[in-house]
Design a protein around this motif. Sequence first.
Motif, mmCIF file in Angstrom:
data_model
loop_
_atom_site.group_PDB
_atom_site.id
_atom_site.type_symbol
_atom_site.label_atom_id
_atom_site.label_comp_id
_atom_site.label_asym_id
_atom_site.label_seq_id
_atom_site.Cartn_x
_atom_site.Cartn_y
_atom_site.Cartn_z
ATOM 1 N N VAL A 130 0.839 -1.199 0.000
ATOM 2 C CA VAL A 130 0.000 0.000 0.000
ATOM 3 C C VAL A 130 0.875 1.251 0.000
ATOM 4 C CG1 VAL A 130 -1.917 -1.133 1.169
ATOM 5 C CG2 VAL A 130 -0.173 0.029 2.521
ATOM 6 N N TYR A 131 0.314 2.310 -0.564
ATOM 7 C CA TYR A 131 0.941 3.635 -0.568
ATOM 8 C C TYR A 131 0.297 4.426 0.557
ATOM 9 C CZ TYR A 131 1.334 8.562 -2.017
ATOM 10 O OH TYR A 131 1.536 9.920 -2.058
ATOM 11 N N VAL A 132 1.119 4.969 1.448
ATOM 12 C CA VAL A 132 0.606 5.714 2.597
ATOM 13 C C VAL A 132 1.333 7.058 2.667
ATOM 14 C CG1 VAL A 132 0.116 5.653 5.062
ATOM 15 C CG2 VAL A 132 0.342 3.509 3.805
ATOM 16 N N LYS A 133 0.549 8.138 2.699
ATOM 17 C CA LYS A 133 1.124 9.486 2.755
ATOM 18 C C LYS A 133 0.524 10.272 3.915
ATOM 19 C CE LYS A 133 2.085 13.563 -0.053
ATOM 20 N NZ LYS A 133 2.043 14.174 -1.405
ATOM 21 N N GLY A 134 1.377 11.147 4.502
ATOM 22 C CA GLY A 134 0.901 11.998 5.597
ATOM 23 C C GLY A 134 1.776 11.925 6.824
ATOM 24 N N PHE A 135 3.068 11.564 6.644
ATOM 25 C CA PHE A 135 3.973 11.421 7.787
ATOM 26 C C PHE A 135 4.790 12.678 8.072
ATOM 27 C CE2 PHE A 135 3.488 7.037 6.119
ATOM 28 C CZ PHE A 135 2.896 6.456 7.238
ATOM 29 N N GLY A 136 4.584 13.731 7.268
ATOM 30 C CA GLY A 136 5.279 14.987 7.524
ATOM 31 C C GLY A 136 6.763 14.908 7.249
ATOM 32 N N ASP A 137 7.526 15.728 7.939
ATOM 33 C CA ASP A 137 8.977 15.775 7.777
ATOM 34 C C ASP A 137 9.651 14.598 8.482
ATOM 35 O OD1 ASP A 137 9.589 18.124 6.177
ATOM 36 O OD2 ASP A 137 8.760 19.297 7.843
ATOM 37 N N GLU A 138 10.812 14.249 7.995
ATOM 38 C CA GLU A 138 11.562 13.134 8.569
ATOM 39 C C GLU A 138 12.347 13.572 9.798
ATOM 40 O OE1 GLU A 138 14.713 9.682 7.133
ATOM 41 O OE2 GLU A 138 14.622 11.579 6.047
ATOM 42 N N GLN A 208 -1.112 -0.623 -6.675
ATOM 43 C CA GLN A 208 -1.588 -0.725 -8.050
ATOM 44 C C GLN A 208 -2.371 0.527 -8.445
ATOM 45 O OE1 GLN A 208 -1.078 -3.341 -10.497
ATOM 46 N NE2 GLN A 208 -1.739 -1.543 -11.626
ATOM 47 N N THR A 209 -3.257 0.993 -7.546
ATOM 48 C CA THR A 209 -4.043 2.197 -7.827
ATOM 49 C C THR A 209 -3.134 3.413 -7.963
ATOM 50 O OG1 THR A 209 -5.962 1.334 -6.638
ATOM 51 C CG2 THR A 209 -5.847 3.714 -6.948
ATOM 52 N N TYR A 210 -2.178 3.536 -7.055
ATOM 53 C CA TYR A 210 -1.272 4.684 -7.098
ATOM 54 C C TYR A 210 -0.471 4.716 -8.399
ATOM 55 C CZ TYR A 210 2.671 7.733 -6.171
ATOM 56 O OH TYR A 210 3.615 8.715 -6.279
ATOM 57 N N THR A 211 0.133 3.590 -8.774
ATOM 58 C CA THR A 211 0.974 3.567 -9.972
ATOM 59 C C THR A 211 0.156 3.811 -11.233
ATOM 60 O OG1 THR A 211 0.784 1.135 -10.009
ATOM 61 C CG2 THR A 211 2.735 2.076 -8.961
ATOM 62 N N SER A 212 -1.077 3.330 -11.273
ATOM 63 C CA SER A 212 -1.938 3.566 -12.434
ATOM 64 C C SER A 212 -2.271 5.044 -12.558
ATOM 65 C CB SER A 212 -3.221 2.735 -12.318
ATOM 66 O OG SER A 212 -2.943 1.356 -12.344
ATOM 67 N N GLU A 213 -2.644 5.674 -11.439
ATOM 68 C CA GLU A 213 -2.960 7.101 -11.457
ATOM 69 C C GLU A 213 -1.734 7.937 -11.816
ATOM 70 O OE1 GLU A 213 -6.488 6.995 -8.023
ATOM 71 O OE2 GLU A 213 -4.545 7.925 -7.611
ATOM 72 N N LYS A 214 -0.573 7.558 -11.305
ATOM 73 C CA LYS A 214 0.658 8.290 -11.608
ATOM 74 C C LYS A 214 0.996 8.169 -13.093
ATOM 75 C CE LYS A 214 4.396 10.512 -10.154
ATOM 76 N NZ LYS A 214 5.358 9.890 -9.227
ATOM 77 N N GLY A 221 0.724 14.931 -18.787
ATOM 78 C CA GLY A 221 1.654 16.036 -18.642
ATOM 79 C C GLY A 221 1.482 16.836 -17.374
ATOM 80 N N THR A 222 0.648 16.370 -16.462
ATOM 81 C CA THR A 222 0.435 17.098 -15.214
ATOM 82 C C THR A 222 1.477 16.747 -14.152
ATOM 83 O OG1 THR A 222 -1.121 15.381 -14.476
ATOM 84 C CG2 THR A 222 -2.040 17.298 -15.618
ATOM 85 N N VAL A 223 2.168 15.645 -14.370
ATOM 86 C CA VAL A 223 3.214 15.217 -13.432
ATOM 87 C C VAL A 223 4.451 14.860 -14.235
ATOM 88 C CG1 VAL A 223 3.908 13.478 -11.748
ATOM 89 C CG2 VAL A 223 1.580 14.367 -11.709
ATOM 90 N N LYS A 224 5.601 15.263 -13.737
ATOM 91 C CA LYS A 224 6.855 14.948 -14.407
ATOM 92 C C LYS A 224 7.371 13.599 -13.936
ATOM 93 C CE LYS A 224 11.507 16.747 -15.236
ATOM 94 N NZ LYS A 224 12.468 17.844 -14.904
ATOM 95 N N ALA A 225 7.755 12.755 -14.883
ATOM 96 C CA ALA A 225 8.258 11.429 -14.536
ATOM 97 C C ALA A 225 9.614 11.548 -13.858
ATOM 98 C CB ALA A 225 8.381 10.565 -15.794
ATOM 99 N N GLY A 226 9.808 10.775 -12.812
ATOM 100 C CA GLY A 226 11.093 10.766 -12.132
ATOM 101 C C GLY A 226 12.078 9.884 -12.877
#
Length: 365
Positions: A130-138, A208-214, A221-226
């Motif tokens: 799973v992709y989990v976001k919201g942990f703030g700064d390291e 899977q959902t995250y990578t498909s949306e990315k 063209g809304t996101v630049k590929a890394g």
Amino acid sequence: MLLPETHLDPENPKANYKKFDPSTLPETDDPLVIRRQIEFYFSDGNLPTDQFLWNLTGGPENKPVSLKQICGFKRMRRFQPYTAVVAALKESEKLVLEGPEGEETVKRKEPYVLSWESGKDRKSRMAATVYVKGFGDETATTQMDIEDFFEAHGKVMSVRLRRTDPPGNLFKGSAWVEFDNKEDAEKFVNLDPPANWKGHFLRVKSKQTYTSEKSEAIKAGTVKAGTSKAKFFEGKSFDPSTRGRGGFRGRGGRGRGNGNGRDGQDNRNKNENGEEKKNGFKNHRGGRGGRGGRGGRGGRGGRGRGNQNGNRGGRRDNGPPVIKATNDQGKVVENGNVKRAREDDTTTAPPAKKVDTKTEAAAAA
């Protein structure tokens, strides 16, 4: 949702923002914490992607590793004394401790099984991640804090913090969390209300959902590929962006290869117009003398078809090279004195040479 407040400094492109530092944690002899850390190193979630440990253990070979070498890892240095580590591993249900006192070795009880044999291929691992976001700064302990957080949500194989490309290594405030199975992953994704971190809800999606949306965002063209980074898995390094050119698929080798990973094998004997090549003359060379080489079909370096004995470009073992002539149909003429006719050879005289009348007129003037 907590978002990172630290950003890359364009004026200092070589800065490293990674703050992970296990030495800030207090020293401990807790056997549960010690076992959890060492069992993680040898687990299915870490071993196949840990190039250093994979090379030490040989993967499925399950070679024992010096316990003192393991204790030299950064995350192990806080576990003191050494005898506490030995005592903790004696109670492990997953690892075997062997060797005389002071020279102990450790290995898995059950050797690692390659993914294609166990059924835990990359697709099944993605389904359990799973992709989990919201942990703030390291902070120096963010890695361990997130690992502890997920202990309450099922058996976790690994937690990998997402970072910007080196040398920055800036924590993005998100992580990949791989559970032991797809069911636990789906259960965490579907929590209602969502899990929260330090009083803030987390954004959670299946990998899977995250990578498909990315992927769709990159196409739009809304996101630049890394930039793709080389990865290691079960003894192989590969670049996800070069499938068929040195990754898991294809041979790499010379040229770009094709879908079969054979470097254009099907087109070797055709010229630029798609016509079959003829051996022996300009624009009709038979490539690299076939694929035989050592007793196969043709020589290693000769131009031409070689022979069934695998000789080099038609060279006989007991004599000088033999030059065979061919007629205008490309067939070999047995009489070696007969010259090959040119393709435009006719019984009529060659066409008259064109004369530039303008140039002659200017010269006459």
